[in-house]
Design a protein around this motif. Structure first.
Motif, PDB file in Angstrom:
ATOM      1  N   PHE A   1      -2.411   6.865  -0.872  1.00  0.00           N
ATOM      2  CA  PHE A   1      -2.927   7.962  -0.071  1.00  0.00           C
ATOM      3  C   PHE A   1      -4.011   7.477   0.880  1.00  0.00           C
ATOM      4  O   PHE A   1      -4.035   7.806   2.051  1.00  0.00           O
ATOM      5  CB  PHE A   1      -3.467   9.047  -0.998  1.00  0.00           C
ATOM      6  N   GLN A   2      -4.915   6.626   0.357  1.00  0.00           N
ATOM      7  CA  GLN A   2      -5.977   6.082   1.206  1.00  0.00           C
ATOM      8  C   GLN A   2      -5.385   5.276   2.355  1.00  0.00           C
ATOM      9  O   GLN A   2      -5.830   5.369   3.487  1.00  0.00           O
ATOM     10  CB  GLN A   2      -6.902   5.190   0.384  1.00  0.00           C
TER      11      GLN A   2
ATOM     12  N   VAL B   1      -0.704   8.207 -17.537  1.00  0.00           N
ATOM     13  CA  VAL B   1      -0.711   8.701 -16.163  1.00  0.00           C
ATOM     14  C   VAL B   1      -1.683   7.922 -15.278  1.00  0.00           C
ATOM     15  O   VAL B   1      -1.428   7.736 -14.093  1.00  0.00           O
ATOM     16  CB  VAL B   1      -1.064  10.212 -16.140  1.00  0.00           C
TER      17      VAL B   1
ATOM     18  N   ILE C   1       5.888  10.735 -13.790  1.00  0.00           N
ATOM     19  CA  ILE C   1       4.839  11.685 -14.172  1.00  0.00           C
ATOM     20  C   ILE C   1       5.461  12.933 -14.791  1.00  0.00           C
ATOM     21  O   ILE C   1       4.983  13.468 -15.786  1.00  0.00           O
ATOM     22  CB  ILE C   1       3.970  12.055 -12.950  1.00  0.00           C
TER      23      ILE C   1
ATOM     24  N   ARG D   1      -3.648   7.133   9.687  1.00  0.00           N
ATOM     25  CA  ARG D   1      -3.456   8.452  10.277  1.00  0.00           C
ATOM     26  C   ARG D   1      -4.094   8.535  11.648  1.00  0.00           C
ATOM     27  O   ARG D   1      -5.201   8.057  11.846  1.00  0.00           O
ATOM     28  CB  ARG D   1      -4.085   9.516   9.368  1.00  0.00           C
TER      29      ARG D   1
ATOM     30  N   GLU E   1      -4.179   7.559   4.921  1.00  0.00           N
ATOM     31  CA  GLU E   1      -5.296   8.130   5.665  1.00  0.00           C
ATOM     32  C   GLU E   1      -5.792   7.155   6.732  1.00  0.00           C
ATOM     33  O   GLU E   1      -6.124   7.545   7.836  1.00  0.00           O
ATOM     34  CB  GLU E   1      -6.447   8.462   4.708  1.00  0.00           C
TER      35      GLU E   1
ATOM     36  N   ILE F   1      -3.395   7.190  -5.413  1.00  0.00           N
ATOM     37  CA  ILE F   1      -4.608   7.308  -4.607  1.00  0.00           C
ATOM     38  C   ILE F   1      -4.671   6.177  -3.583  1.00  0.00           C
ATOM     39  O   ILE F   1      -4.983   6.403  -2.406  1.00  0.00           O
ATOM     40  CB  ILE F   1      -5.865   7.278  -5.503  1.00  0.00           C
TER      41      ILE F   1
ATOM     42  N   MET G   1      -2.579  11.073 -20.964  1.00  0.00           N
ATOM     43  CA  MET G   1      -3.421  10.804 -19.802  1.00  0.00           C
ATOM     44  C   MET G   1      -3.454   9.301 -19.517  1.00  0.00           C
ATOM     45  O   MET G   1      -3.400   8.895 -18.354  1.00  0.00           O
ATOM     46  CB  MET G   1      -4.826  11.334 -20.088  1.00  0.00           C
TER      47      MET G   1
ATOM     48  N   MET H   1      -1.704   7.314 -11.279  1.00  0.00           N
ATOM     49  CA  MET H   1      -2.650   8.042 -10.444  1.00  0.00           C
ATOM     50  C   MET H   1      -3.358   7.086  -9.487  1.00  0.00           C
ATOM     51  O   MET H   1      -3.504   7.376  -8.300  1.00  0.00           O
ATOM     52  CB  MET H   1      -3.663   8.741 -11.339  1.00  0.00           C
TER      53      MET H   1
ATOM     54  N   THR I   1       6.937  10.112  -8.989  1.00  0.00           N
ATOM     55  CA  THR I   1       6.894  11.537  -9.298  1.00  0.00           C
ATOM     56  C   THR I   1       7.676  11.831 -10.572  1.00  0.00           C
ATOM     57  O   THR I   1       7.221  12.578 -11.437  1.00  0.00           O
ATOM     58  CB  THR I   1       7.506  12.343  -8.133  1.00  0.00           C
TER      59      THR I   1
END
Lengths: 315, 309
Positions: free
Chosen positions: B302-303, B291, B241, B309, B306, B299, B288, B295, B238
């Motif tokens: 995050f996957q 970044v 970024i 989860r 998920e 992701i 960009m 990014m 974080t």
């Protein structure tokens, strides 16, 4: 780490009242470096803000002649002239109002728009749902700089050059409040959708199933079940969106040229470039801009912390 | 729920997708296109704008090398200092009874805008030691006052005086002065997140280690750090970024003068002061590019979340 004897320290922390007085004194002595370091850091982190606050109430001549720390010892000689001057002569009163006009609608709109999308992502089935959600999450890290040139060009073409009733400025496009609202809502959406979708998705499934069985519509479930249960998430989101927009300099710098529409950040920025060393003006202006965020922080600290833990960071 | 028409979800998504499309997706693509066009976005110039950034032909007007270097400086020093201090304060604060006020004191700057922060710290950094708090302290301990925001000097001055004068100096004093402001602002963030992580470590584990005679330092290194390391990674990502987007702070405090420009401030100058959309867009694309790897990592994480989860 600062204790010479770890077991003494551990006991002191666990059962402080049960120990005899001499033991407690010894524990305190062992923990003295810890307290000194921590209190030192607290002071270090508080001084700049205190310096600003004290200076904003001093006479301009006093600020230019001696350090702010002298104001605490000298005969107390404080004034509110600085505040009066920046508010009336330097446009901070108008800017405060502009900041409110820009921030409040942007905050309400982002919550509403994002909540609809988050509900669809959490509780509706449609092809490409997960991929689309990932794309939204990925947009979280796109630097605003990546978007500003095309947005400014676009706004140049769609500007409606008529005075917006009541609020002032153009109806849309550059130099308009609605133009700024749209941009701020869009820039706030990736985080808002992310946060709300995670919260909505964690609500118990039974709730929805029984409601649907009773014949409730999506809108009914959304407004009567989902939104009322999502108070904490919405509060955290509202606080952060409010602070981001309130504190934004970059977007306003690009999309607003008219000083009459400038929010406080823009006005302070121009004050710094034209009166860079007149700290009586700058400190008062800065403190005026900090009042609302500080009130929010002290009143809603719990939600503030929750928002940080949910991944909110300044944009 | 089952008898829902296919287009109903899209209706709920429509406002979000429209806004994201107009303000984020389309402009990002358009910025890439403009980075290959001239300053008025009229004719195709190939990679000339990127060549401008790499070859740095106008170091006095827009010093691209110094901006890139400063961003790297921000990325490393700011992130390391903020995570380190946040971790130390979180651990220290968890051991005292005034934990809440201690954390609040560190955290308050998070509520202050970068613009207000810049005013605060310009005032702290004033050269006159009778007024500027930082110089009052340094002169108090017998050092010379420093022009914190202007001084481009560094331990490497000797090297650059021998070499070409226009070389960026990696360890400029004023850049560090700016980075310190960022650290002061953001330590509260890392402290809050890491402190929440600390609360998740069971006290039984720590007590057991203490009973076994482990020193506090060993507990910190062998238990606390390994358990917190995933959280530390999230926080560091974080922060990296954030440093790429650093704009307000530098813009208000120095305006990028004295070789303090970062990519975001140089972008603003090129695009909206000099009105060169080509170089401006290319600088945005460079940001960009920094970044994208971050990014992708986000992701993937995050996957993973998920899936479990």
């Amino acid at each position: 780490m600062s204790r010479r004897n770890p077991s003494t320290g551990a006991e002191a922390a666990a059962v402080p009242r049960a120990r005899p007085l001499t033991g407690r004194m010894r524990g305190l002595a062992a923990r003295l470096p810890l307290h000194l370091t921590l209190i030192g850091l607290m002071v270090l982190w508080s001084i700049p803000t205190i310096a600003l606050l004290v200076s904003s109430f001093r006479e301009p001549t006093a600020i230019a002649a001696s350090g702010w720390w002298n104001a605490i010892t000298e005969p107390f000689d404080f004034t509110i002239d600085n505040y009066e001057k920046v508010l009336t002569q330097r446009g901070m009163a108008r800017s405060f109002w502009n900041s409110v006009i820009i921030t409040v609608p942007s905050t309400i709109l982002v919550i509403l728009v994002a909540a609809f999308a988050a509900y669809a992502f959490a509780w509706m089935r449609f092809p490409g749902r997960n991929v689309l959600f990932l794309v939204v999450v990925a947009l979280l890290v796109v630097p605003l700089q990546m978007t500003l040139i095309p947005v400014l060009r676009l706004y140049g073409n769609v500007t409606i050059d008529q005075e917006l009733p009541l609020l002032g400025g153009n109806v849309f496009g550059v130099n308009s409040f609605p133009g700024l609202w749209a941009a701020h809502v869009a820039y706030g959406l990736p985080f808002a959708v992310f946060l709300l979708r995670n919260f909505f998705g964690a609500l118990p499934r039974d709730l929805f199933e029984s409601a649907y069985l009773d014949g409730a519509s999506d809108l009914g479930v959304f407004f009567r079940i989902v939104l009322p249960l999502s108070g904490p998430a919405i509060a955290a989101l509202a606080i952060f969106q409010f602070l981001w927009v309130w504190q934004d300099l970059l977007v306003a710098l690009v999309l607003l040229g008219d000083p009459d529409l400038a929010p406080m950040m823009l006005t302070i920025n121009s004050l710094v470039s034209s009166f860079g060393s007149q700290y009586q003006l700058l400190t008062a202006a800065a403190f005026i801009s900090m009042i609302v965020p500080l009130l929010i922080f002290f009143a809603l600290q719990r939600y503030f912390v929750q928002g940080i833990l949910a991944g909110a960071v300044k944009g | 729920m089952i008898g829902r028409r296919w287009w109903i979800p899209w209706l709920w998504l429509a406002p979000t997708l429209a806004l994201l499309g107009v303000f984020l997706v389309y402009p990002s693509v358009d910025t890439i296109r403009r980075s290959l066009l001239d300053e008025r976005s009229k004719s195709f110039v190939g990679l000339d704008n990127y060549r401008f950034i790499i070859e740095n032909p106008q170091p006095l007007v827009s010093d691209t090398h110094s901006a890139l270097l400063n961003n790297v400086l921000w990325m490393t020093w700011f992130t390391v200092a903020t995570v380190g201090l946040g971790l130390i304060i979180a651990v220290l604060a968890s051991r005292v009874r005034y934990e809440a006020p201690a954390k609040a004191a560190i955290f308050i700057p998070m509520a202050i805008s970068f613009v207000a922060l810049s005013v605060i710290w310009r005032f702290m950094y004033v050269f006159d030691a009778d007024i500027g708090t930082v110089n009052a302290v340094t002169t108090g301990v017998g050092l010379e006052p420093t022009a914190w925001l202007q001084d481009t000097g560094s331990p490497q001055t000797v090297v650059t005086e021998v070499g070409p004068d226009k070389l960026p100096k990696p360890f400029q004093i004023n850049n560090f002065a700016l980075i310190m402001v960022g650290v002061w602002n953001w330590t509260g963030f890392t402290m809050i997140v890491l402190s929440a992580g600390l609360k998740g470590i069971s006290t039984e584990v720590l007590e057991a280690a203490r009973v076994d005679g482990a020193s506090e330092w060993k507990i910190f290194r062998r238990i606390i750090i390994p358990i917190l390391s995933p959280t530390i990674m999230v926080v560091a990502t974080t922060l990296v970024i954030q440093t790429l987007k650093t704009f307000d702070l530098v813009w208000v405090m120095t305006g990028g003068r004295f070789k303090t420009d970062v990519v975001a401030t140089l972008f603003f100058k090129e695009a909206f002061v000099f009105r060169d959309f080509g170089v401006g867009a290319a600088l945005a694309v460079v940001l960009m590019l920094f970044v994208v790897p971050i990014m992708l990592i986000t992701i993937r994480r995050f996957q993973f979340q998920e899936e479990i989860r």
